[in-house]
Enzyme design. Structure first.
Site, short mmCIF file in Angstrom:
data_model
loop_
_atom_site.label_atom_id
_atom_site.label_comp_id
_atom_site.label_asym_id
_atom_site.label_seq_id
_atom_site.Cartn_x
_atom_site.Cartn_y
_atom_site.Cartn_z
N ASN A 1 64.82 -0.94 77.03
CA ASN A 1 64.11 -0.45 75.81
C ASN A 1 62.40 -0.88 75.97
O ASN A 1 61.66 -1.12 75.18
CB ASN A 1 64.28 -1.78 74.76
CG ASN A 1 64.05 -1.16 73.44
OD1 ASN A 1 63.77 -2.23 72.56
ND2 ASN A 1 63.66 -0.02 72.93
N CYS B 1 61.01 2.07 78.16
CA CYS B 1 60.76 3.42 78.49
C CYS B 1 61.44 4.50 77.65
O CYS B 1 60.85 5.12 76.89
CB CYS B 1 61.05 3.63 79.88
SG CYS B 1 60.21 2.63 81.18
N ARG B 2 62.55 4.78 77.95
CA ARG B 2 63.42 5.88 77.41
C ARG B 2 63.63 5.68 75.79
O ARG B 2 62.97 6.85 75.21
CB ARG B 2 64.73 6.23 78.01
CG ARG B 2 64.63 6.78 79.50
CD ARG B 2 66.09 6.84 80.29
NE ARG B 2 66.36 5.34 80.34
CZ ARG B 2 67.58 4.92 81.09
NH1 ARG B 2 68.34 5.85 81.23
NH2 ARG B 2 67.79 3.57 81.13
N SER B 3 64.16 4.43 75.38
CA SER B 3 64.70 4.75 74.00
C SER B 3 63.59 4.37 72.94
O SER B 3 63.06 4.90 71.92
CB SER B 3 65.63 3.77 73.76
OG SER B 3 65.42 2.16 74.09
N ASP C 1 66.71 7.16 84.25
CA ASP C 1 65.87 5.93 84.13
C ASP C 1 64.54 6.26 84.94
O ASP C 1 64.73 6.63 86.24
CB ASP C 1 66.71 4.91 84.85
CG ASP C 1 65.75 3.55 84.69
OD1 ASP C 1 64.72 3.63 84.21
OD2 ASP C 1 66.51 2.58 84.82
N CYS D 1 68.47 2.26 75.44
CA CYS D 1 68.74 2.59 76.77
C CYS D 1 68.66 0.93 77.69
O CYS D 1 69.12 0.23 76.89
CB CYS D 1 67.23 2.96 77.40
SG CYS D 1 65.83 2.20 76.96
P1 4NP Z 1 64.42 1.93 80.14
O1 4NP Z 1 63.94 1.70 81.58
O2 4NP Z 1 65.70 1.51 80.36
O3 4NP Z 1 64.25 3.39 79.98
O4 4NP Z 1 63.65 1.25 79.21
C1 4NP Z 1 63.87 0.60 82.46
C2 4NP Z 1 63.15 -0.42 82.23
C3 4NP Z 1 63.22 -1.46 82.80
C4 4NP Z 1 64.12 -1.73 83.83
C5 4NP Z 1 65.04 -0.81 84.03
C6 4NP Z 1 65.14 0.48 83.41
N1 4NP Z 1 64.39 -2.90 84.53
O5 4NP Z 1 65.02 -3.01 85.63
O6 4NP Z 1 63.38 -3.98 84.22
#
Ligand code: 4NP
Length: 164
Positions: free
Chosen positions: A22, A24-26, A136, A19
């Site tokens: 790294n 939340c989702r992955s 996201d 993702c």
């Molecule tokens: P992820 O979510 O891609 O599912 O881990 C996010 C985590 C952090 C950010 C964006 C999405 N960020 O902008 O810091």
């Protein structure tokens, strides 16, 4: 990186979830698929890891909101965030993007046509959902994290059945 030696010692299935951050989702996808694999007594056959296309959260545990939501479903997420590396394209045989942006970024990073063929969308494993990506949840409320976990549980169950 989980159990670095496993990449070298050759597990049957080597899967990397990707993702943006790294956190939340992955890492949630990693925890869910690992739980399915463990529950089925197939731990030794799978190497499961996750990474992000953005390196800003390197070393962080998954987002507290995701850890809490996942824990309520029985998943303990202990992954430490790391960016995707070039060696990932050789070490893993399936690289699964959470959304189109992650997919496009991975396609640009892939060092060869052959390795780019390992990149898939998580939505390819959805059943019974109208979504075409894993959204996201970072700027969403609690419902967003529950939705993401619902989508990931569905996709990971189907992915496991495909790989068995
Ligand atoms: P992820 O979510 O891609 O599912 O881990 C996010 C985590 C952090 C950010 C964006 C999405 N960020 O902008 O810091």
């Amino acid at each position: 990186m989980k159990n670095n030696n496993s990449v070298k010692t050759g597990k049957k299935h080597k899967i990397l979830f990707v993702c943006l951050g790294n956190i939340c989702r992955s890492p949630a996808a990693e925890g869910i698929l690992q739980a399915i694999v463990d529950r089925n007594g197939r731990t030794g056959d799978f190497l499961i890891d996750s990474a992000g296309t953005y390196s800003g959260h390197r070393g962080d545990l998954p987002d507290r909101r995701m850890r809490s939501a996942a824990a309520r479903r029985g998943y303990v997420l202990t992954h430490r965030a790391r960016p995707v590396t070039m060696t990932d394209f050789f070490d893993f045989d399936l690289i699964i993007a959470m959304d189109d942006s992650n997919f496009t970024d991975l396609m640009h990073l892939a060092p060869s046509v052959e390795t780019s063929r390992k990149i898939k969308r998580m939505s390819a494993y959805f059943s019974g959902h109208t979504f075409d990506h894993v959204p996201d949840p970072y700027y969403m409320g609690a419902d967003g994290f529950e939705l993401v976990l619902d989508l990931l549980e569905d996709a990971c169950n189907n992915l496991y059945l495909c790989l068995e």
